[in-house]
Design a protein around this motif. Structure first.
Motif, PDB file in Angstrom:
ATOM      1  N   MET A   1       0.827  -1.184   0.000  1.00  0.00           N
ATOM      2  CA  MET A   1       0.000   0.000   0.000  1.00  0.00           C
ATOM      3  C   MET A   1       0.875   1.253   0.000  1.00  0.00           C
ATOM      4  O   MET A   1       0.644   2.185  -0.769  1.00  0.00           O
ATOM      5  CB  MET A   1      -0.917  -0.027   1.227  1.00  0.00           C
ATOM      6  CG  MET A   1      -1.855   1.171   1.360  1.00  0.00           C
ATOM      7  SD  MET A   1      -3.187   1.162   0.161  1.00  0.00           S
ATOM      8  CE  MET A   1      -2.647   2.449  -0.940  1.00  0.00           C
ATOM      9  N   MET A   2       1.868   1.279   0.873  1.00  0.00           N
ATOM     10  CA  MET A   2       2.741   2.439   0.970  1.00  0.00           C
ATOM     11  C   MET A   2       3.585   2.610  -0.290  1.00  0.00           C
ATOM     12  O   MET A   2       3.866   3.730  -0.710  1.00  0.00           O
ATOM     13  CB  MET A   2       3.638   2.326   2.205  1.00  0.00           C
ATOM     14  CG  MET A   2       2.894   2.428   3.524  1.00  0.00           C
ATOM     15  SD  MET A   2       1.898   3.946   3.660  1.00  0.00           S
ATOM     16  CE  MET A   2       3.146   5.218   3.450  1.00  0.00           C
ATOM     17  N   VAL A  18      -0.649   8.557   6.445  1.00  0.00           N
ATOM     18  CA  VAL A  18      -1.277   7.328   5.958  1.00  0.00           C
ATOM     19  C   VAL A  18      -0.666   6.112   6.650  1.00  0.00           C
ATOM     20  O   VAL A  18      -1.388   5.175   7.026  1.00  0.00           O
ATOM     21  CB  VAL A  18      -1.138   7.214   4.430  1.00  0.00           C
ATOM     22  CG1 VAL A  18      -1.560   5.818   3.952  1.00  0.00           C
ATOM     23  CG2 VAL A  18      -1.990   8.270   3.739  1.00  0.00           C
ATOM     24  N   GLU A  19       0.635   6.116   6.828  1.00  0.00           N
ATOM     25  CA  GLU A  19       1.283   4.984   7.498  1.00  0.00           C
ATOM     26  C   GLU A  19       0.805   4.867   8.943  1.00  0.00           C
ATOM     27  O   GLU A  19       0.560   3.764   9.443  1.00  0.00           O
ATOM     28  CB  GLU A  19       2.798   5.144   7.457  1.00  0.00           C
ATOM     29  CG  GLU A  19       3.551   3.911   7.909  1.00  0.00           C
ATOM     30  CD  GLU A  19       5.016   3.960   7.561  1.00  0.00           C
ATOM     31  OE1 GLU A  19       5.686   2.913   7.709  1.00  0.00           O
ATOM     32  OE2 GLU A  19       5.505   5.031   7.151  1.00  0.00           O
ATOM     33  N   MET A  34      -5.538  -4.664  18.190  1.00  0.00           N
ATOM     34  CA  MET A  34      -4.427  -4.367  17.291  1.00  0.00           C
ATOM     35  C   MET A  34      -4.747  -4.889  15.890  1.00  0.00           C
ATOM     36  O   MET A  34      -5.370  -5.926  15.730  1.00  0.00           O
ATOM     37  CB  MET A  34      -3.139  -5.009  17.803  1.00  0.00           C
ATOM     38  CG  MET A  34      -2.667  -4.482  19.149  1.00  0.00           C
ATOM     39  SD  MET A  34      -1.130  -5.275  19.688  1.00  0.00           S
ATOM     40  CE  MET A  34      -0.009  -4.810  18.365  1.00  0.00           C
ATOM     41  N   ARG A  35      -4.319  -4.128  14.900  1.00  0.00           N
ATOM     42  CA  ARG A  35      -4.519  -4.539  13.513  1.00  0.00           C
ATOM     43  C   ARG A  35      -3.169  -4.825  12.871  1.00  0.00           C
ATOM     44  O   ARG A  35      -2.178  -4.159  13.142  1.00  0.00           O
ATOM     45  CB  ARG A  35      -5.235  -3.444  12.712  1.00  0.00           C
ATOM     46  CG  ARG A  35      -6.656  -3.199  13.145  1.00  0.00           C
ATOM     47  CD  ARG A  35      -7.363  -2.237  12.203  1.00  0.00           C
ATOM     48  NE  ARG A  35      -6.586  -1.010  11.997  1.00  0.00           N
ATOM     49  CZ  ARG A  35      -5.886  -0.728  10.896  1.00  0.00           C
ATOM     50  NH1 ARG A  35      -5.868  -1.579   9.894  1.00  0.00           N
ATOM     51  NH2 ARG A  35      -5.207   0.402  10.803  1.00  0.00           N
ATOM     52  N   THR A  36      -3.159  -5.828  12.013  1.00  0.00           N
ATOM     53  CA  THR A  36      -1.919  -6.177  11.304  1.00  0.00           C
ATOM     54  C   THR A  36      -2.068  -6.023   9.795  1.00  0.00           C
ATOM     55  O   THR A  36      -1.067  -5.931   9.083  1.00  0.00           O
ATOM     56  CB  THR A  36      -1.513  -7.626  11.624  1.00  0.00           C
ATOM     57  OG1 THR A  36      -2.604  -8.507  11.287  1.00  0.00           O
ATOM     58  CG2 THR A  36      -1.196  -7.778  13.109  1.00  0.00           C
ATOM     59  N   THR A  37      -3.309  -6.008   9.305  1.00  0.00           N
ATOM     60  CA  THR A  37      -3.544  -5.862   7.861  1.00  0.00           C
ATOM     61  C   THR A  37      -4.761  -4.983   7.609  1.00  0.00           C
ATOM     62  O   THR A  37      -5.582  -4.776   8.494  1.00  0.00           O
ATOM     63  CB  THR A  37      -3.805  -7.231   7.189  1.00  0.00           C
ATOM     64  OG1 THR A  37      -4.946  -7.846   7.809  1.00  0.00           O
ATOM     65  CG2 THR A  37      -2.603  -8.142   7.326  1.00  0.00           C
ATOM     66  N   LEU A  52      -6.881   3.117  -4.604  1.00  0.00           N
ATOM     67  CA  LEU A  52      -5.489   3.200  -5.053  1.00  0.00           C
ATOM     68  C   LEU A  52      -4.857   1.813  -5.119  1.00  0.00           C
ATOM     69  O   LEU A  52      -4.170   1.468  -6.091  1.00  0.00           O
ATOM     70  CB  LEU A  52      -4.689   4.109  -4.118  1.00  0.00           C
ATOM     71  CG  LEU A  52      -3.180   4.200  -4.377  1.00  0.00           C
ATOM     72  CD1 LEU A  52      -2.911   4.727  -5.781  1.00  0.00           C
ATOM     73  CD2 LEU A  52      -2.516   5.094  -3.332  1.00  0.00           C
ATOM     74  N   PHE A  53      -5.109   0.997  -4.099  1.00  0.00           N
ATOM     75  CA  PHE A  53      -4.534  -0.343  -4.050  1.00  0.00           C
ATOM     76  C   PHE A  53      -5.042  -1.192  -5.215  1.00  0.00           C
ATOM     77  O   PHE A  53      -4.269  -1.874  -5.901  1.00  0.00           O
ATOM     78  CB  PHE A  53      -4.872  -1.004  -2.718  1.00  0.00           C
ATOM     79  CG  PHE A  53      -4.049  -2.231  -2.427  1.00  0.00           C
ATOM     80  CD1 PHE A  53      -2.718  -2.134  -2.077  1.00  0.00           C
ATOM     81  CD2 PHE A  53      -4.604  -3.494  -2.519  1.00  0.00           C
ATOM     82  CE1 PHE A  53      -1.957  -3.258  -1.813  1.00  0.00           C
ATOM     83  CE2 PHE A  53      -3.870  -4.628  -2.269  1.00  0.00           C
ATOM     84  CZ  PHE A  53      -2.532  -4.509  -1.904  1.00  0.00           C
TER      85      PHE A  53
END
Length: 253
Positions: A1-2, A18-19, A34-37, A52-53
């Motif tokens: 994404m980044m 965004v990050e 917590m989120r990882t994705t 965008l992705f």
């Protein structure tokens, strides 16, 4: 994404925010998770990042590896056009492989092959839904010959939602002149006409007849008239100002 973001946007402060957004935890049921994705569900910037992705993951991939296959994409709703069953099966496998490589999965129910007019060894659905429309095969006369061709119609689900919207407005309870009622409703009506009347106007006739019925109820309440007197009063308004309501040029009261 980044990586995709840095390619299309050079502003470093945008990269930083965004990050942070992508790494931020979420609160569910008064607990921090917590989120990882992925991006937060319902986040204000999530649709833009998703677009965008998918532009990189899908659009650019199709342009590079399958330029002969036309497609439409709105957000994450995608249609790819193929000429044969063999092509369709191949593209389904190719798209699924591409998505899996990018850690995405196809919707198990929405992802399917639809056969609108051709012949196939297997049995496939004969219609699909896209952006409020139902696309299905119909018989049309072309140069004296009847042919099976795709047709685009406002879907029953869309028309049900439109009727529900008019019901929520509660037209019959508004104690205002009919001109004021038209002023409030016409922006909604024009928007619906501009969107759903591009292909087949007659398919929306039942929606406008339903709106006429609601206007008739408004006349009964506002003018204190019985049914037939209300009909005559509404027809009189139409004869005096036939363009008062934007849909009256399509369906008369």
């Amino acid at each position: 994404m980044m990586q995709a973001l840095r390619h299309y946007c050079i502003d470093k402060w945008v990269h930083i925010y965004v990050e942070r957004w992508l790494k931020a935890d979420v609160m569910q049921e008064m607990k921090i998770r917590m989120r990882t994705t992925g991006t937060p569900q319902g986040g204000v910037i999530s649709p833009l990042l998703s677009y965008l992705f998918l532009h990189v993951v899908f659009d650019k991939s199709m342009d590079k590896y399958h330029p002969e296959k036309p497609f439409e994409r709105y957000a994450d709703d995608i249609i790819v056009h193929c000429k044969t069953e063999k092509q369709a099966l191949f593209m389904k496998r190719a798209i699924e492989h591409r998505m899996n490589m990018c850690k995405l999965t196809l919707h198990p129910e929405k992802t399917k092959i639809v056969n609108l007019r051709g012949k196939a060894e297997n049995k496939y659905p004969r219609k699909y839904y896209f952006l409020g429309f139902s696309i299905r095969h119909v018989m049309r006369e072309i140069n004296g010959r009847w042919m099976l061709l795709p047709g685009t119609f406002a879907s029953q689900k869309s028309k049900k939602a439109i009727r529900e919207k008019f019901r929520e407005i509660e037209i019959h309870k508004r104690r205002v002149p009919i001109q004021e009622l038209a002023r409030k409703l016409n922006p909604i009506i024009r928007g619906l006409i501009n969107y759903y009347h591009k292909f087949w106007q007659a398919g929306m006739r039942d929606v406008w007849n339903g709106l006429n019925h609601r206007l008739l109820n408004w006349v009964k309440w506002e003018k204190g008239l019985y049914k037939y007197a209300s009909v005559r009063w509404l027809k009189k308004q139409y004869k005096a100002t036939p363009n008062l309501f934007a849909y009256w040029k399509l369906v008369q009261p």
